[in-house]
Write an enzyme that holds these catalytic residues in place. Structure first.
Site, short mmCIF file in Angstrom:
data_model
loop_
_atom_site.label_atom_id
_atom_site.label_comp_id
_atom_site.label_asym_id
_atom_site.label_seq_id
_atom_site.Cartn_x
_atom_site.Cartn_y
_atom_site.Cartn_z
CG HIS A 132 43.14 54.30 40.81
ND1 HIS A 132 42.98 54.45 42.17
CD2 HIS A 132 44.27 53.57 40.65
CE1 HIS A 132 43.98 53.84 42.79
NE2 HIS A 132 44.77 53.29 41.89
CD GLU A 192 44.89 49.06 40.91
OE1 GLU A 192 46.11 49.01 40.99
OE2 GLU A 192 44.25 50.12 41.06
C1 PEP Z 1 47.54 51.69 42.77
O1 PEP Z 1 47.41 52.81 43.23
O2 PEP Z 1 46.97 51.41 41.74
C2 PEP Z 1 48.37 50.73 43.48
C3 PEP Z 1 48.38 49.50 43.05
O3 PEP Z 1 49.08 51.19 44.57
P1 PEP Z 1 50.06 50.31 45.50
O4 PEP Z 1 51.01 49.58 44.59
O5 PEP Z 1 50.76 51.32 46.35
O6 PEP Z 1 49.22 49.36 46.28
#
Ligand code: PEP
Length: 253
Positions: A96, A168
């Site tokens: 992450h 992400e």
């Molecule tokens: C995450 O921490 O992987 C995430 C997607 O957080 P958020 O949905 O708050 O952007």
């Protein structure tokens, strides 16, 4: 049978153990996954065992936010695959961006963690994503491809293994503003191409899920699921309230 859509609730370090239990109880009560959905709660290590007592007998699954690659020994502060299995986890977040940023997790460490998960029957959710600066410099595709390539270096999949890759964008996480669907789909196609260089089309189709994470909520989820390349979501902020998370799942199709 078609692949289930995956919904991961990343609770990060946002809840005390008793708050995690309360939220898990509310979710078990209210959230009923359909046959084509799988929902997995990712509490912090300290709450795993407590949340398992609540979610263990429900349809909701349990996962962890991290893992260490050794099975046991002098590794202060770490948790092993054996422990996570004993606590009922089926999946684990790996790499992450918050761990890469604050704990200096490298692609080599991510690779060891991916291998460890697979050796122990856990599904790794490999997180990749570019920072705002990298994006501004036009490096987005290069960064995410490199992260994924290194995460999967030497990783062979048997027919029993399951894997997820979550795109992400670092700057979208917690921003309240998700990436535009076109951009998400394009990047997932790039990642899928890379997967197809390493694994057969059947393995990619049946054993690997492509996810998006970054400010997903009930308002933007349907648009994001508008292309079949997206097979699930990793949700942070919107998974901290049972109503928000339930609405998001309901709104996804
Ligand atoms: C995450 O921490 O992987 C995430 C997607 O957080 P958020 O949905 O708050 O952007």
């Amino acid at each position: 049978m078609a692949k289930k859509k995956l919904f991961f609730a990343n609770w990060k370090m946002s809840l005390l153990p008793n708050q995690a239990v309360e939220l898990a109880e509310a979710m078990v009560d209210k959230i009923k996954p359909r046959a084509d959905q799988a929902i997995c709660l990712l509490p912090s290590f300290s709450a795993l065992s407590l949340v398992q007592t609540v979610a263990g007998k429900s349809q909701l699954q349990l996962g962890a936010q991290d893992i260490f690659w050794q099975e046991h020994g002098a590794y202060t502060g770490e948790e092993s695959a054996l422990t996570l299995r004993e606590l009922g986890c089926s999946s684990v977040l790996v790499g992450h961006s918050e761990r890469r940023q604050y704990c200096h997790e490298t692609d080599e460490m991510v690779n060891k963690k991916v291998k460890t998960c697979l050796e122990h029957g856990l599904q790794p959710i490999i997180c990749v994503g570019e920072t705002f600066e990298e994006r501004k410099d036009g490096q987005k595709d290069f960064i995410v491809m490199q992260q994924l390539e290194k995460a999967l270096s030497g990783v062979k999949l048997t027919k029993f293994d399951r894997l997820a890759v979550a795109y992400e964008p670092v700057w979208e996480i917690g921003s309240g503003q998700a990436a535009l669907p076109d951009e998400v789909w394009y990047t997932l196609q790039v990642l899928k191409q890379l997967l197809l260089n390493q694994y057969s089309p059947e393995v990619v189709r049946d054993q690997i899920w492509l996810l998006y994470g970054g400010s997903v909520d009930a308002d933007n989820i349907l648009g994001l699921f508008g292309h079949p390349v997206l097979e699930g979501v990793l949700v942070g902020g919107s998974s901290l309230s049972v109503d928000n998370f339930n609405q998001l799942i309901q709104a996804s199709s």
